[in-house]
Every structure is written in C-alpha cells, then in structure tokens.
Motif scaffolding. Structure first.
Motif, PDB file in Angstrom:
ATOM      1  N   UNK B 122       0.829  -1.202   0.000  1.00 22.39           N
ATOM      2  CA  UNK B 122       0.000   0.000   0.000  1.00 22.39           C
ATOM      3  C   UNK B 122       0.867   1.258   0.000  1.00 22.39           C
ATOM      4  N   UNK B 123       1.930   1.235   0.814  1.00 24.77           N
ATOM      5  CA  UNK B 123       2.790   2.415   0.920  1.00 24.77           C
ATOM      6  C   UNK B 123       3.544   2.659  -0.382  1.00 24.77           C
ATOM      7  N   UNK B 124       3.966   1.578  -1.049  1.00 23.53           N
ATOM      8  CA  UNK B 124       4.735   1.736  -2.283  1.00 23.53           C
ATOM      9  C   UNK B 124       3.808   1.872  -3.494  1.00 23.53           C
ATOM     10  N   UNK B 125       2.537   1.541  -3.309  1.00 19.86           N
ATOM     11  CA  UNK B 125       1.598   1.506  -4.428  1.00 19.86           C
ATOM     12  C   UNK B 125       1.112   2.879  -4.849  1.00 19.86           C
ATOM     13  N   UNK B 126       0.191   2.907  -5.817  1.00 18.84           N
ATOM     14  CA  UNK B 126      -0.279   4.173  -6.388  1.00 18.84           C
ATOM     15  C   UNK B 126      -0.922   5.092  -5.359  1.00 18.84           C
ATOM     16  N   UNK B 129       2.697   5.974  -3.180  1.00 17.24           N
ATOM     17  CA  UNK B 129       3.858   6.111  -4.043  1.00 17.24           C
ATOM     18  C   UNK B 129       5.137   6.461  -3.315  1.00 17.24           C
ATOM     19  N   UNK B 130       5.236   5.994  -2.035  1.00 15.64           N
ATOM     20  CA  UNK B 130       6.461   6.269  -1.286  1.00 15.64           C
ATOM     21  C   UNK B 130       7.576   5.361  -1.773  1.00 15.64           C
ATOM     22  N   UNK B 131       8.851   5.777  -1.593  1.00 20.15           N
ATOM     23  CA  UNK B 131       9.966   4.924  -2.028  1.00 20.15           C
ATOM     24  C   UNK B 131       9.994   3.607  -1.259  1.00 20.15           C
ATOM     25  N   UNK B 136       9.109  -0.451   3.174  1.00 21.70           N
ATOM     26  CA  UNK B 136       9.601  -1.591   3.959  1.00 21.70           C
ATOM     27  C   UNK B 136       9.711  -1.219   5.435  1.00 21.70           C
ATOM     28  N   UNK B 137      10.212  -0.009   5.686  1.00 21.09           N
ATOM     29  CA  UNK B 137      10.326   0.453   7.071  1.00 21.09           C
ATOM     30  C   UNK B 137       8.974   0.485   7.767  1.00 21.09           C
ATOM     31  N   UNK B 189       4.730  -2.564  -8.002  1.00 18.16           N
ATOM     32  CA  UNK B 189       5.464  -2.221  -9.221  1.00 18.16           C
ATOM     33  C   UNK B 189       6.876  -1.738  -8.942  1.00 18.16           C
ATOM     34  N   UNK B 190       7.205  -1.583  -7.661  1.00 18.38           N
ATOM     35  CA  UNK B 190       8.537  -1.107  -7.308  1.00 18.38           C
ATOM     36  C   UNK B 190       9.567  -2.202  -7.622  1.00 18.38           C
TER      37      UNK B 190
END
Lengths: 268, 429
Positions: B122-126, B129-131, B136-137, B189-190
């Motif tokens: 969710x955090x890395x997703x659209x 869009x966090x790095x 992971x953190x 997608x990352x």
C-alpha cells in the motif's frame, strides 16, 4: 567437621548481623516475638525449631522479604533497614532457597551470572565470566562437576546445591542463608554440601542454615539458635548442646538437662 | 609411544562411569582431542541429545525419497527454487523460535506477515507512491507494533498467549480483508521490492560474497576458540575448529556452485538469489542476539525457569513482551518476501496454514515446545524441510490436500521427538 572455633568467637568483635527485639505479626498471628540473635562471620549458625516456630519468617525478615513490625537490625554494627531482597543483596546477604532458583537449560556459568552478566558493549563477556566462575568454584573446592559449561539439568542434587551456594559467594555475600540445604539429598551428596557449608564459614563468610536434620546440624553448626513459638529460647555454641537438649528446646521451649560441657566439667 | 612403562590395566568400572557422565555434557566441553570429541559426540547422539542431526538426516531422507520418485528434484534449478520457496517458511520459523523459547506460542504470525505485505504494498503503491525503503520500514514497524500490542496484552493482563494470538489470527485476517476488499489485490510495481525475491547476485559477486562471509566466519571462529584455548577455558580442540571452518567453506562452495548453474528457460538466470542472503543475514543477527547478548540469555532463562529469572532480577514481563515484538518483526520480514515473490498482495494469503508451517519449521528444526531450548538456525533448517516437502509433492503433482497431510505428519513426528527427548532428560536428573 564442626570446629570448636564457635566457643572462642563468643565474645570477640561486633557480630556481622545483630537482631534485637524483632517482632512480626500477620494479623492476629504473632509469628515472632522479641527475637534477639547475633550472627558472626566465620561461623555456621543453625536455626532450628519445630514447624511453625517462625524460622521461615525470621529468615525472610533478614532476606528483605518481610519487614519487622518492631525491633532493630544491625549490620556490621550499624542499624539498617532491609526493605527488599535487592536491599539485602546490596548489604551482602544472599539467600539460597530450597528450590535453588536455577535454570535447568542454562549451564553453570550462565546460572551463576544470571541477571548480573558481564558484558563488553552489547556482547556477553563469556571468557571473563567463565574465569570468575571457575575461580569461585575452585576456592570452594567444588570439583566434582566435569565441566562448568554443562547444563544444570545434568547435575546431581548436591552439585546443584553447590552451584547455588557458589553463586552467592561469587556475588560477595557476607552472609549466606540456606533453607534446608540437605533436604532430599543422599548420604554422599549431603556430605558434599555440609563440607561446602563448613568451607564457606572457614573462608570468613557467615552461614545461616535452617535444617530439620539434627545430624546435619550437629555436624556442621558452630552455634545453634532455637525458636519456639516465635520466641528465641536459646542461642548457644553447639558444643554446649546435645540432641536431647535441642529436642527439648524445640518442643517445649526449655530444657532442664545439663549441657555436655557441664557434665564433662563435673567429671561425670 | 613410550617404551618405558608397561601398559596399565584400564579401570573398566570407572571408565564406564565416566562414559555415562559424558553423555550429558556437550562434546566440545570435555574432549581433549578430535577423536575423543567424535566419540563423545556419538555417545551423545545415542543418548538422544542429537542437536540438529535429526533434521539434517530427515532432509537427506526426504531428498532421496523425492529424487527416486522424480529425477527433477535434485537438479540445480529445482534446488535453488526450493531455497527461494523456503525463505518465507524459514523467516516465519525464526520468528516463532523467540516465543517458543519462552514456552509460549504465536498463532497470529501468518496474518501478521500478511499485514506486513499489505502495509508495504500500500505504501509503495499508487495510493501513496512512497519509495521502497519507506514502504519496507513502515511494514516492519507495523508488524513489530502488532507484536508489541499482543505481547503487552499477554504480559500486562496476564492472558495465555495461545488465546491472545488466536484472536490475533482472526483479527488481522479481518483487517486484511477490510483493507483489500473482497477478493482484492494490491500489485507491487517497485523494482527494488520485487527484486528481493526474484533477483540474483551475478556469478562473480556470488563467489566474492560467499568467500567474504566464510572468511569472516573462519577468522571469528578461530580467534574465539584460540583465545579460549589459550586462556585454559572450555574450548573444542583445534582440529574441530578447522573442521567447522572447512564445513562452512564446503557449504558455501556447494551453494554457489548450485546457484551459478543457469536455471533460466528463455534467458539465462544464475547467481545466488538475494533472498538467500537476506535469510542468512536475519539468521546471523538473530543468532547473535540469542547467543551473545543479555536479551537472548534472559529469553532462555525465562524459558527454563521464569521464577528463577524473576529472582535473578530479570524484568521478565519486559523480556516476554520484547520476544513477541521480535516475533512480529520477523513475521514482517517474511511478509515482505512473500509479497515480493508474488509481486502483489491479495486476500489469498493463507495465514492459518503459514502459522502451522512456522511452528512446524521451528519444531522440526529442533526447537522445543516446552521452552528454553532452540536456536534461530532451527527455524531455517525446518523451513527447508517444509519447502522440500512442499516442492517435492508439487513436482509429483499432488495437490494441497496431500501436502497438508504429509506436513502434519512430519510436524507430529518432530513433536514426538521433542517430547520423548524431554522425558529422557528429566528422567535422567
């Protein structure tokens, strides 16, 4: 094994621990009444008494688990208040309870340093701990264990008792209190533990043992303290007692018999 | 050999007694020479103190069995695939070891891992869009937080861990469904996150990294044992230290040889998978924590006797809470690997099965359910066994039904070994 040093120590110096007028009640039950006793360094003091005489309460008062209602405790001549087991440990009082409080899955060194590990940064300093543990065990002549890195689960009852006692020595106990140290041990094991208690005293520690076993008491004690219904009815060198007098004191609080020394004096 | 003295008759009685006494003592503690060491090791195995041997033996049996049934099992391609499959089980198994050492259990670990995957995706997703490192953190923080809350409920209210984490299992499954929606999926997608489970070191780097790791191990092991020998402390003989180092080198070379075989069908793929290094890194850190720090010592102590630990002045409830937190954190790492492998996280996460695999991995590896005995390594070895069964049964075309049944039987066998060796131990004292 009991040396006669107890008699000569009768009068010299300040006792390590002096209790004066200690009283303790639990609700309506008067567990201790005006208990006076001195415990000296270099001596084995045996605390005896029938069930319910107050031995455990007295020991727990010294160990900081109970606090006395009245009375004074002097440690090395200075009045002190012992509020917690930690406070007792800080003074130099260590208690070896009957269940020994050892972790079976840890080895001897790990048990002896449990809760007080030596570290370098975050890392346990195993070398230093092992050396110190080895030194303490040799000083007490505990040599029957094959390796100090063996788990306590693999030790005999007497060896466990020895480890528990050595642990208190390692922590610089001046007074080591032992609750029934020979209960549930065989003949050879009992011998081993009694020798250790004797050595403890010879090294200058004060040893206080609670025991029901009169054989053990007379074998190792320099001095006997007899509790009867919460009162200290006698504190005497063991040489001035015999089995019959001790039983009289424990069961009735008094004895009309002559002491062995007195009998000898009469040339009986 | 001296020619001066006649050979003395050995005292057979005392030798027998000495052999018996030897059984209870770890071999490296009493042996003066390598042969003596080996002899006492064999005696210990006979007496039921086998360490990791049963699991290694089990692994060999499983390998022979599947290889004889399907010759594809022991190919380099399949073995590397097996290691990647084992990663999630191994990580979950290591997580479970912390609480098993206390004599507790964590049943929520599967869905906590799922939560880790969801938080990261969710955090890395659209949506955000966090790095990748933030994602992971957050996932690790979230999972550690879940472990902390469950640990606090267990220690502060004084509830059994079994019930609290069973509630956790259901609760976090519910949260997962709530976030993902019915049948929902969050794709990842990352590239960095997806690489965790699917990228490899190059062949050259594989060799370099392996040699550096084995070299570091060799130096540390030799220096430590040598220092102990010089100080006259309990230490294994030099030959055993060298043997250990040689074994580590052999394992390293074997692994790299296996991984540097081309296993791609369309385009060449080779090298040690990142995820294998990740598992080794977690293993190293957790082994250090458990074996060389006060925290680890206290976890073992509480598992051995909570009362003794309390009297020794150890903050028992604090350490217990910390163990549940570490379990949650490790579950989070497993969840990240899980999601990375699927390149997405969806409601198909089967946390109920995962937790059983986690407990099975730890116990099969040699960790006791009774507390006080176990290592992080056990989780990894047990995880590989589970993956081998999972992988082999899959190769042979058996479905989930058979896999579950076989895994259950293996778990039962492991628990039986644990229970009987425990009985033997307490009877001996």
């Amino acid at each position: 094994m009991a040396s006669g040093s107890g008699v000569s120590a009768e009068t010299n110096g300040t006792p390590l621990l002096r209790l004066r007028g200690i009283s303790k009640a639990f609700g309506p039950v008067q567990a201790l009444t005006d208990v006076d006793v001195d415990i000296r360094a270099g001596e084995v003091t045996a605390l005896v008494g029938d069930n319910g005489a107050g031995k455990s309460v007295l020991v727990k008062t010294i160990a900081g688990i109970h606090s006395a209602d009245r009375g004074e405790i002097q440690w090395e001549g200075r009045p002190v208040r012992i509020r917690s087991p930690r406070g007792a440990a800080a003074l130099g009082i260590e208690t070896v309870y009957q269940d020994l409080a050892l972790c079976n899955n840890l080895d001897i060194v790990e048990n002896m340093f449990l809760g007080r590990e030596r570290t370098r940064g975050f890392v346990l300093d195993e070398e230093q701990m092992e050396e110190a543990a080895q030194e303490t065990l040799s000083s007490l002549a505990v040599t029957t264990v094959r390796s100090i890195r063996q788990p306590v689960a693999s030790l005999s009852g007497g060896q466990r008792q020895s480890v528990a006692i050595a642990k208190s020595v390692l922590w610089n106990a001046k007074l080591v209190i032992m609750d029934e140290p020979t209960a549930a041990l065989g003949v050879a094991q009992t011998r081993m533990v009694l020798d250790l208690v004797r050595r403890l005293a010879d090294m200058g520690h004060a040893a206080l043992i609670i025991s029901h076993n009169m054989n053990d008491v007379f074998e190792v004690a320099d001095r006997m303290a007899v509790l009867y219904l919460g009162r200290m009815v006698a504190v005497r060198p063991a040489a001035e007692m015999d089995r019959q007098i001790a039983v009289d004191l424990m069961t009735t609080g008094a004895s009309s018999r002559q002491s062995p020394a007195a009998r000898k004096g009469e040339g009986g | 050999m001296s020619t001066v003295d006649e050979p003395v008759e050995p005292d057979e009685l005392s030798e027998e007694a000495a052999r018996k006494a030897e059984l209870a003592v770890p071999a490296e503690l009493v042996a003066g020479s390598a042969t003596e060491y080996l002899r006492s090791s064999i005696a210990r195995i006979k007496a039921g103190e086998a360490g990791v041997l049963p699991v290694v033996a089990g692994l060999i049996v499983v390998s022979i069995l599947f290889q004889s049934l399907n010759s594809h099992f022991l190919t380099a391609q399949n073995l590397v695939n097996l290691l990647i499959q084992a990663a999630v089980f191994a990580l979950l198994g290591m997580g479970e070891v912390f609480v098993l050492l206390l004599g507790e259990i964590d049943l929520s670990i599967g869905y906590v891992a799922g939560m880790g995957g969801v938080i990261m995706a969710d955090a890395a997703g659209p949506a955000h869009g966090w790095p990748w490192y933030v994602a992971i953190g957050l996932a690790l923080l979230g999972c550690a937080g879940i472990g902390l809350v469950q640990g606090l409920i267990i220690t502060q209210i004084g509830l059994p861990s079994f019930v609290v984490t069973l509630a956790g299992l259901l609760f976090w499954e519910g949260v997962l469904l709530k976030i993902l929606g019915n049948g929902g999926t969050i794709p990842i997608n990352d590239t960095v996150i997806n690489d965790i489970a699917s990228n490899n070191l190059s062949n050259t780097w594989s060799w370099v990294v392996m040699l550096v790791i084995v070299g570091a191990f060799a130096v540390l092991a030799w220096r430590r044992d040598d220092k102990r020998r010089k100080a006259g402390l309990v230490a294994p003989p030099p030959t055993i230290t060298l043997l250990k180092i040689a074994l580590a080198l052999a394992c390293g070379v074997g692994l790299v040889l296996l991984c540097t075989v081309n296993r791609g069908l369309l385009e060449p793929i080779s090298g040690v998978p990142w995820v294998v290094l990740l598992v080794l890194a977690v293993l190293a850190v957790w082994s250090f924590l458990l074996g060389r720090t006060q925290i680890g010592r206290y976890i073992y102590a509480i598992g051995g006797s909570a009362e003794a630990a309390r009297r020794a002045g150890i903050h028992v409830q604090g350490i217990r809470t910390l163990a549940f937190t570490l379990t949650g954190l490790t579950a989070g790492i497993a969840g990240i690997v899980y999601a990375s492998r699927l390149r997405s996280i969806s409601t198909t996460v089967d946390g109920g099965t995962l937790v059983l695999y986690a407990v099975a991995a730890a116990v099969i590896g040699g960790t006791s359910l009774m507390g006080g005995r176990g290592k992080a390594l056990h989780g990894v070895l047990g995880g590989i066994v589970i993956a081998a069964i999972y992988n082999g049964m899959g190769l042979m075309g058996y479905g989930a039904a058979a896999q579950f049944m076989v895994t259950a039987l293996v778990l039962l066998a492991a628990v039986t070994i644990d229970a009987t060796s425990h009985r033997g131990r307490s009877a001996g004292t």
